[in-house]
Design an enzyme around this catalytic site. Sequence first.
Site, PDB file in Angstrom:
ATOM      1  N   LYS A  23       5.708   1.738  -5.281  1.00 30.45           N
ATOM      2  CA  LYS A  23       6.865   2.574  -4.937  1.00 30.45           C
ATOM      3  C   LYS A  23       8.142   1.727  -4.869  1.00 30.45           C
ATOM      4  O   LYS A  23       9.221   2.188  -5.247  1.00 30.45           O
ATOM      5  CB  LYS A  23       6.631   3.290  -3.604  1.00 30.45           C
ATOM      6  CG  LYS A  23       5.560   4.379  -3.632  1.00 30.45           C
ATOM      7  CD  LYS A  23       5.953   5.599  -4.463  1.00 30.45           C
ATOM      8  CE  LYS A  23       7.117   6.382  -3.891  1.00 30.45           C
ATOM      9  NZ  LYS A  23       7.439   7.570  -4.721  1.00 30.45           N
ATOM     10  N   ASP A  46       4.516  15.409 -18.736  1.00 27.86           N
ATOM     11  CA  ASP A  46       3.868  14.273 -18.086  1.00 27.86           C
ATOM     12  C   ASP A  46       4.859  13.116 -18.146  1.00 27.86           C
ATOM     13  O   ASP A  46       5.192  12.632 -19.228  1.00 27.86           O
ATOM     14  CB  ASP A  46       2.565  13.924 -18.821  1.00 27.86           C
ATOM     15  CG  ASP A  46       1.805  12.795 -18.139  1.00 27.86           C
ATOM     16  OD1 ASP A  46       2.433  12.003 -17.397  1.00 27.86           O
ATOM     17  OD2 ASP A  46       0.584  12.705 -18.337  1.00 27.86           O
ATOM     18  N   ALA A  83       4.744  11.544  -7.929  1.00 27.43           N
ATOM     19  CA  ALA A  83       4.170  10.235  -7.568  1.00 27.43           C
ATOM     20  C   ALA A  83       2.659  10.361  -7.511  1.00 27.43           C
ATOM     21  O   ALA A  83       2.115  11.464  -7.552  1.00 27.43           O
ATOM     22  CB  ALA A  83       4.685   9.785  -6.196  1.00 27.43           C
ATOM     23  N   THR A 106       9.439   5.936  -0.038  1.00 28.89           N
ATOM     24  CA  THR A 106       8.535   6.037   1.110  1.00 28.89           C
ATOM     25  C   THR A 106       8.790   4.967   2.168  1.00 28.89           C
ATOM     26  O   THR A 106       9.306   3.880   1.849  1.00 28.89           O
ATOM     27  CB  THR A 106       7.077   5.904   0.607  1.00 28.89           C
ATOM     28  OG1 THR A 106       6.196   5.831   1.735  1.00 28.89           O
ATOM     29  CG2 THR A 106       6.865   4.641  -0.214  1.00 28.89           C
ATOM     30  N   ASP A 107       8.367   5.273   3.385  1.00 30.50           N
ATOM     31  CA  ASP A 107       8.402   4.286   4.478  1.00 30.50           C
ATOM     32  C   ASP A 107       7.376   3.174   4.252  1.00 30.50           C
ATOM     33  O   ASP A 107       7.447   2.126   4.893  1.00 30.50           O
ATOM     34  CB  ASP A 107       8.130   4.985   5.819  1.00 30.50           C
ATOM     35  CG  ASP A 107       6.852   5.826   5.804  1.00 30.50           C
ATOM     36  OD1 ASP A 107       6.495   6.358   4.732  1.00 30.50           O
ATOM     37  OD2 ASP A 107       6.206   5.957   6.856  1.00 30.50           O
ATOM     38  N   TYR A 139       0.136   0.895  -3.203  1.00 23.71           N
ATOM     39  CA  TYR A 139       1.043   2.049  -3.205  1.00 23.71           C
ATOM     40  C   TYR A 139       2.467   1.611  -2.851  1.00 23.71           C
ATOM     41  O   TYR A 139       3.415   1.924  -3.566  1.00 23.71           O
ATOM     42  CB  TYR A 139       0.535   3.087  -2.196  1.00 23.71           C
ATOM     43  CG  TYR A 139       1.493   4.237  -1.922  1.00 23.71           C
ATOM     44  CD1 TYR A 139       1.738   5.205  -2.883  1.00 23.71           C
ATOM     45  CD2 TYR A 139       2.152   4.351  -0.694  1.00 23.71           C
ATOM     46  CE1 TYR A 139       2.612   6.263  -2.626  1.00 23.71           C
ATOM     47  CE2 TYR A 139       3.018   5.401  -0.424  1.00 23.71           C
ATOM     48  CZ  TYR A 139       3.243   6.351  -1.395  1.00 23.71           C
ATOM     49  OH  TYR A 139       4.110   7.392  -1.145  1.00 23.71           O
TER      50      TYR A 139
HETATM   51  N1  LIG Z   1       2.957  12.594   1.342  1.00 23.16           N
HETATM   52  C1  LIG Z   1       3.617  11.849   2.219  1.00 23.16           C
HETATM   53  O1  LIG Z   1       3.309  11.829   3.423  1.00 23.16           O
HETATM   54  C2  LIG Z   1       4.799  11.037   1.761  1.00 23.16           C
HETATM   55  C3  LIG Z   1       5.463  10.213   2.688  1.00 23.16           C
HETATM   56  C4  LIG Z   1       6.595   9.492   2.292  1.00 23.16           C
HETATM   57  C5  LIG Z   1       7.044   9.589   0.984  1.00 23.16           C
HETATM   58  N2  LIG Z   1       6.368  10.365   0.085  1.00 23.16           N
HETATM   59  C6  LIG Z   1       6.905  10.444  -1.279  1.00 23.16           C
HETATM   60  O2  LIG Z   1       7.356  11.777  -1.467  1.00 23.16           O
HETATM   61  C7  LIG Z   1       7.146  12.176  -2.824  1.00 23.16           C
HETATM   62  C8  LIG Z   1       6.269  13.428  -2.867  1.00 23.16           C
HETATM   63  O3  LIG Z   1       5.000  13.081  -2.317  1.00 23.16           O
HETATM   64  P1  LIG Z   1       3.840  14.162  -2.157  1.00 23.16           P
HETATM   65  O4  LIG Z   1       2.858  13.591  -1.200  1.00 23.16           O
HETATM   66  O5  LIG Z   1       4.464  15.504  -1.911  1.00 23.16           O
HETATM   67  O6  LIG Z   1       3.199  14.103  -3.591  1.00 23.16           O
HETATM   68  P2  LIG Z   1       2.136  15.100  -4.225  1.00 23.16           P
HETATM   69  O7  LIG Z   1       1.800  16.204  -3.294  1.00 23.16           O
HETATM   70  O8  LIG Z   1       1.039  14.244  -4.751  1.00 23.16           O
HETATM   71  O9  LIG Z   1       2.958  15.709  -5.427  1.00 23.16           O
HETATM   72  C9  LIG Z   1       3.248  14.941  -6.521  1.00 23.16           C
HETATM   73  C10 LIG Z   1       3.696  15.843  -7.644  1.00 23.16           C
HETATM   74  O10 LIG Z   1       3.852  15.030  -8.812  1.00 23.16           O
HETATM   75  C11 LIG Z   1       3.292  15.727  -9.913  1.00 23.16           C
HETATM   76  N3  LIG Z   1       2.822  14.749 -10.886  1.00 23.16           N
HETATM   77  C12 LIG Z   1       1.844  13.834 -10.710  1.00 23.16           C
HETATM   78  N4  LIG Z   1       1.715  13.103 -11.824  1.00 23.16           N
HETATM   79  C13 LIG Z   1       2.628  13.529 -12.704  1.00 23.16           C
HETATM   80  C14 LIG Z   1       3.012  13.131 -14.013  1.00 23.16           C
HETATM   81  N5  LIG Z   1       2.412  12.114 -14.641  1.00 23.16           N
HETATM   82  N6  LIG Z   1       4.015  13.802 -14.631  1.00 23.16           N
HETATM   83  C15 LIG Z   1       4.622  14.832 -13.996  1.00 23.16           C
HETATM   84  N7  LIG Z   1       4.328  15.240 -12.751  1.00 23.16           N
HETATM   85  C16 LIG Z   1       3.329  14.608 -12.120  1.00 23.16           C
HETATM   86  C17 LIG Z   1       2.154  16.511  -9.319  1.00 23.16           C
HETATM   87  O11 LIG Z   1       1.875  17.569 -10.177  1.00 23.16           O
HETATM   88  P3  LIG Z   1       0.472  18.364 -10.129  1.00 23.16           P
HETATM   89  O12 LIG Z   1       0.650  19.338  -9.040  1.00 23.16           O
HETATM   90  O13 LIG Z   1       0.391  18.962 -11.468  1.00 23.16           O
HETATM   91  O14 LIG Z   1      -0.582  17.338  -9.831  1.00 23.16           O
HETATM   92  C18 LIG Z   1       2.717  16.944  -7.986  1.00 23.16           C
HETATM   93  O15 LIG Z   1       3.432  18.152  -8.128  1.00 23.16           O
HETATM   94  C19 LIG Z   1       6.522  10.967  -3.519  1.00 23.16           C
HETATM   95  O16 LIG Z   1       7.550  10.200  -4.083  1.00 23.16           O
HETATM   96  C20 LIG Z   1       5.880  10.193  -2.377  1.00 23.16           C
HETATM   97  O17 LIG Z   1       5.766   8.821  -2.701  1.00 23.16           O
HETATM   98  C21 LIG Z   1       5.264  11.094   0.442  1.00 23.16           C
END
Ligand SMILES: NC(=O)c1ccc[n+]([C@@H]2O[C@H](COP(=O)([O-])OP(=O)(O)OC[C@H]3O[C@@H](n4cnc5c(N)ncnc54)[C@H](OP(=O)(O)O)[C@@H]3O)[C@@H](O)[C@H]2O)c1
Length: 271
Positions: free
Chosen positions: A96, A3, A27, A68-69, A92
């Site tokens: 970020k 964690d 995140a 992120t954007d 958020y």
């Molecule tokens: N989603 C979008 O459209 C988007 C767009 C632009 C940028 N981003 C960025 O891209 C990155 C990935 O985003 P995502 O949407 O793919 O995120 P996500 O699906 O929520 O995945 C986040 C990961 O972080 C892990 N996690 C959460 N809390 C944790 C902790 N305290 N310690 C260790 N691991 C932890 C989660 O593990 P568990 O599986 O165990 O929960 C999960 O594997 C992030 O930085 C986000 O800000 C996302």
Amino acid sequence: MCDLRDAQRTRAVIRELRPDVVIHAQALSDVDRCEQEPALANAMNAETVANLAQALDATRSTLVHLSTDYVFDGAKGSPYDELDAPHPISVYGRSKLEGERMALSYAASVVIRPSTLFGPGRMNFCDHVVARVKAGRTVEAFIDQVTSPTYTEDLAEGIGQLLGVIDRASITALPSRILHLANDGSCSRYEFAQRIAELLGASRAQIRAIRMAEQGRPAPRPPFSGLTTRYVPRLIGRRLRPWDEAFQAYLASTDRLHNIAPGAGSGWTGC
Ligand SMILES: NC(=O)c1ccc[n+]([C@@H]2O[C@H](COP(=O)([O-])OP(=O)(O)OC[C@H]3O[C@@H](n4cnc5c(N)ncnc54)[C@H](OP(=O)(O)O)[C@@H]3O)[C@@H](O)[C@H]2O)c1
């Protein structure tokens, strides 16, 4: 397993693994939850990065941190490049941006900003559209939110290529330690959903245009957060392919997509 909110454990894991590279994709990316729980957002999107940066301090690792954007407010109305000043409008986005600051406090780090992610793994907006269209249901999609859809496979490949040309020594010589890495071009969520319906052979009429205000979500989203890049082509000789090609590749490639049960996306709450 670790964690990342636990600074001591994070340090121990880094000491044990001695990684050459850390790609930090952790995140809390549920934008509405962040708005409702700002302390959690800060812990998950900024303090975790600070813990990681501190844990890496005595190492020779390279840190690639995903941002992120949503660090932009959307007022520009045209694609943001790496020189545009961030101005987040949500909890958020602010958390970020603070995470970026923490990542950049570690000297051997780069910040990568993608936009709306889709790809294999968790349910995402693209899968949500597929599930509803396949079930013959309508999909509500924002006409007033424009982003640069980013296929996670393309993002991963791009990061891999960047890591082939960036090392600890060259990071400090980079013109920018912040890089925008998204599929080329931008579209509204409405255009996104319409194109997916079309690629599935369904009617575009299944997609209903709505405005963000109509859904009354807790967090504001930037109306325009399309991304472009000044630096990525200089580093890897290319941009990521256009989002439309990436949609086609995703829809053509994944067994998972064909296995999405009609209606499976109804609980989707992502950003
Ligand atoms: N989603 C979008 O459209 C988007 C767009 C632009 C940028 N981003 C960025 O891209 C990155 C990935 O985003 P995502 O949407 O793919 O995120 P996500 O699906 O929520 O995945 C986040 C990961 O972080 C892990 N996690 C959460 N809390 C944790 C902790 N305290 N310690 C260790 N691991 C932890 C989660 O593990 P568990 O599986 O165990 O929960 C999960 O594997 C992030 O930085 C986000 O800000 C996302």
